[in-house]
Motif scaffolding. Sequence first.
Motif, short mmCIF file in Angstrom:
data_model
loop_
_atom_site.label_atom_id
_atom_site.label_comp_id
_atom_site.label_asym_id
_atom_site.label_seq_id
_atom_site.Cartn_x
_atom_site.Cartn_y
_atom_site.Cartn_z
N HIS A 188 0.82 -1.38 -0.16
CA HIS A 188 0.05 0.01 0.02
C HIS A 188 0.79 1.26 -0.21
N VAL A 189 0.44 2.39 -0.82
CA VAL A 189 1.27 3.70 -0.59
C VAL A 189 -0.07 4.45 -0.16
N CYS A 190 0.30 5.53 0.57
CA CYS A 190 -0.66 6.59 0.93
C CYS A 190 0.14 7.80 1.05
N LEU A 191 -0.71 8.79 0.88
CA LEU A 191 -0.22 10.21 0.73
C LEU A 191 -0.41 10.90 2.28
N LEU A 192 0.80 11.11 2.75
CA LEU A 192 0.90 11.57 4.21
C LEU A 192 0.37 12.99 4.43
N ARG A 193 0.60 13.99 3.50
CA ARG A 193 -0.05 15.29 3.66
C ARG A 193 -0.71 15.91 2.70
N PRO A 194 -2.28 15.07 2.58
CA PRO A 194 -3.27 15.38 1.43
C PRO A 194 -3.31 17.01 1.68
N ARG A 195 -3.91 17.41 0.43
CA ARG A 195 -4.36 18.75 0.13
C ARG A 195 -5.76 18.64 0.33
N SER A 196 -6.49 17.58 -0.02
CA SER A 196 -7.95 17.62 -0.11
C SER A 196 -8.48 17.81 1.55
N ARG A 197 -9.71 18.24 1.53
CA ARG A 197 -10.49 18.65 2.88
C ARG A 197 -12.02 18.23 2.57
N GLY A 198 -12.45 17.62 3.87
CA GLY A 198 -13.90 17.06 3.81
C GLY A 198 -14.31 17.47 4.80
N GLU A 199 -15.77 17.01 5.13
CA GLU A 199 -16.44 17.30 6.32
C GLU A 199 -17.29 16.14 6.90
N VAL A 200 -17.84 16.34 8.03
CA VAL A 200 -18.69 15.57 8.79
C VAL A 200 -19.93 16.17 9.09
N ARG A 201 -21.14 15.81 8.77
CA ARG A 201 -22.52 16.28 8.76
C ARG A 201 -23.40 15.46 9.60
N LEU A 202 -24.45 15.83 10.09
CA LEU A 202 -25.61 15.06 10.77
C LEU A 202 -26.06 14.62 9.54
N ALA A 203 -26.50 13.18 9.76
CA ALA A 203 -27.60 12.68 8.93
C ALA A 203 -28.75 12.57 9.69
N SER A 204 -28.94 12.95 10.98
CA SER A 204 -29.96 13.02 11.76
C SER A 204 -29.59 13.68 13.09
N PRO A 205 -30.50 14.03 14.15
CA PRO A 205 -29.83 14.34 15.33
C PRO A 205 -29.68 13.17 16.33
N ASP A 206 -30.01 12.01 15.94
CA ASP A 206 -29.73 10.92 16.77
C ASP A 206 -28.39 10.19 16.69
N MET A 207 -27.73 10.16 17.56
CA MET A 207 -26.32 10.00 17.76
C MET A 207 -26.23 8.30 17.49
N ARG A 208 -27.45 7.49 17.42
CA ARG A 208 -27.25 6.07 17.04
C ARG A 208 -27.16 5.95 15.69
N GLU A 209 -27.61 6.92 14.96
CA GLU A 209 -27.32 7.16 13.32
C GLU A 209 -26.10 7.46 12.80
N ALA A 210 -25.48 6.74 12.12
CA ALA A 210 -24.07 7.31 11.56
C ALA A 210 -24.22 8.58 10.94
N PRO A 211 -23.13 9.18 11.12
CA PRO A 211 -23.08 10.64 10.45
C PRO A 211 -22.94 10.84 9.09
N LEU A 212 -22.94 11.74 8.19
CA LEU A 212 -22.70 11.88 6.89
C LEU A 212 -20.86 12.16 6.83
N ILE A 213 -20.23 11.19 6.18
CA ILE A 213 -18.78 11.40 6.11
C ILE A 213 -18.38 11.59 4.66
N ASP A 214 -17.96 12.83 4.28
CA ASP A 214 -17.59 13.22 2.98
C ASP A 214 -16.08 13.74 3.26
N PRO A 215 -14.85 12.84 2.87
CA PRO A 215 -13.81 13.18 2.82
C PRO A 215 -13.16 13.98 1.66
N ARG A 216 -13.96 13.94 0.58
CA ARG A 216 -13.63 14.51 -0.63
C ARG A 216 -12.39 14.08 -1.10
N TYR A 217 -12.07 12.70 -1.14
CA TYR A 217 -10.87 12.47 -1.60
C TYR A 217 -10.52 12.73 -2.82
#
Length: 555
Positions: free
Chosen positions: A394-423
């Motif tokens: 495997h080869v990974c990029l140590l210092r990526p320039r791309s930036r993403g975000e995490v957002r709520l899918a719902s206010p309920d913590m038992r549901e997974a959030p929306l994860i968008d790394p914008r790879y």
Amino acid sequence: METTFDYLVVGAGSAGCALAGRLADSGSDSIALLEAGGHDHHVLVRTPAGLAAMLPRAGARNYAFQTVPQPALGGRRGFQPRGRGLGGCSSINAMIYTRGRPADYDGWAAHGCDGWAWDDVLPYFRRAECNERVAGHDDDPLHGGTGPLHVSDLRSPNPFAQHFIDAAQHAGIVRNDDFNGEEQEGVGWYQLTQHDGERWNAARAYLHGGNARDRRCNGGRSHLHVMTGTQVLRIVFERRRAVGVVAWRDGVEVVLRARREVIVSAGAFGSPQLLMASGVGPAAHLREQGVAVVHDLAGVGQNLQDHVDIAVHRRVASPELFGVSLAGVRRLIGETLRYRRERDGMMTSNFAEAGAFVRSQPGLPEPDLQLHFVVGMADDHMRRLRMGHGYSCHVCLLRPRSRGEVRLASPDMREAPLIDPRYLSDPQDMDGLLAGLDIVRDILAQPPLAVFGGRPLRAEGRDEAEARALIRQHADTIYHPVGTCRMGMDALAVVDPQLRVRGVEGLRVVDASIMPTLIGGNTNAPAIMIGERAHDLIRFAPHVTLRIRETAVVE
């Protein structure tokens, strides 16, 4: 059940275990460590190779999140395994112990994070570490020998990992016997958070007192209350001060109060999710989700960074490598029995046994690529079993320039959030991975590995267009998300350098989400360092702690 404590620590991952354990050791305050998952007393956690059963799928110890579709990856959803239960990701990871480079932390300090330069954080790395190379001594300038976190050399190195090291040297990469030494660049063996052939996760280091089977989970400290099966739903505020949490426990909602502080250690996805579910975050997004705004803090969930990774695989007919075959199954049965008797052999493997830090182009001040050599094909996070045997790099990029975000899918913590790394949203990240592919293929073509033959698992492409297509079709995370509750002093910073959430009181965030930028390496050791440093900020930083009056909770 006791419901009022001095400190509430939400999340028993690497940082949360380190912080809770240190707080319990340094005072008589009552600490409640709240964890949604269960305990870590399981053979799969103790056995290093057990990660192959825990990493690929959702279960008691893995949330196994997915990202939103990634445009630069052909619309695919990325896979995001995250630890669930005591120890968090340190219970399911590959146990690799790397810290990054001094320049990573000096960069944090230069951008307003006073107290987080390399000279500031090195003592906490050393305090945490019990490196077997200097065990029992504390006079090594870079390594600790008496800390709770055992760090060891591989117990039973796989011969193919040695072949990889030899091949990389043939390709012109220098040998490095300590990636946490004076220089990071080079190829060599990884050191692991293991001891006597068993995984040494953060819970074992900081909670159990080294006893992996301690059912009390508190190392005999009566003022440390480890509460598993406790899903925190939201933080409770009185005006703008955090005074407790509402949690789901044993099928009912309970209110737990904090006399001093609420400390969120739920990770790069869970910590911003909990802040937003509790009314701290971008006001417009909170209102869209029907969450009452406590404090408009636009940076919550922003600045998501991750090490995007691409792997090259080779089929090799050797049962010395992990794989699926009759010979391989027979050998694995024998190795399992050997492990039960001796804590030795293949079952002590972390799979990613060797690696390298290299530069994508000459003239860069630091290595910007990391290689992980895996003694099995490990296709698609080991979710796709392949017949036969082989290895992957495997080869990974140590210092990526791309930036993403995490957002709520719902206010309920038992549901997974929306994860968008914008790879790969920044085109320079694709250029870095293309350079990394060339380096990996050059290493695999060298005699120490080429002599074994090895058929590619899939078409890799030799021209740039085909290599780009390979990356779009198969690149994904190497499991190092950070940055979503960024530390700093500017308007988008979520926490200040004392890790206090800006704009409210009695609330801190302590985990990898506070990192302003990714460090150049695996992130578990830095997360533990953050927990260690947070202890001193809480115990010894010059501030007045207001004890909350014990009245009814105002929600």
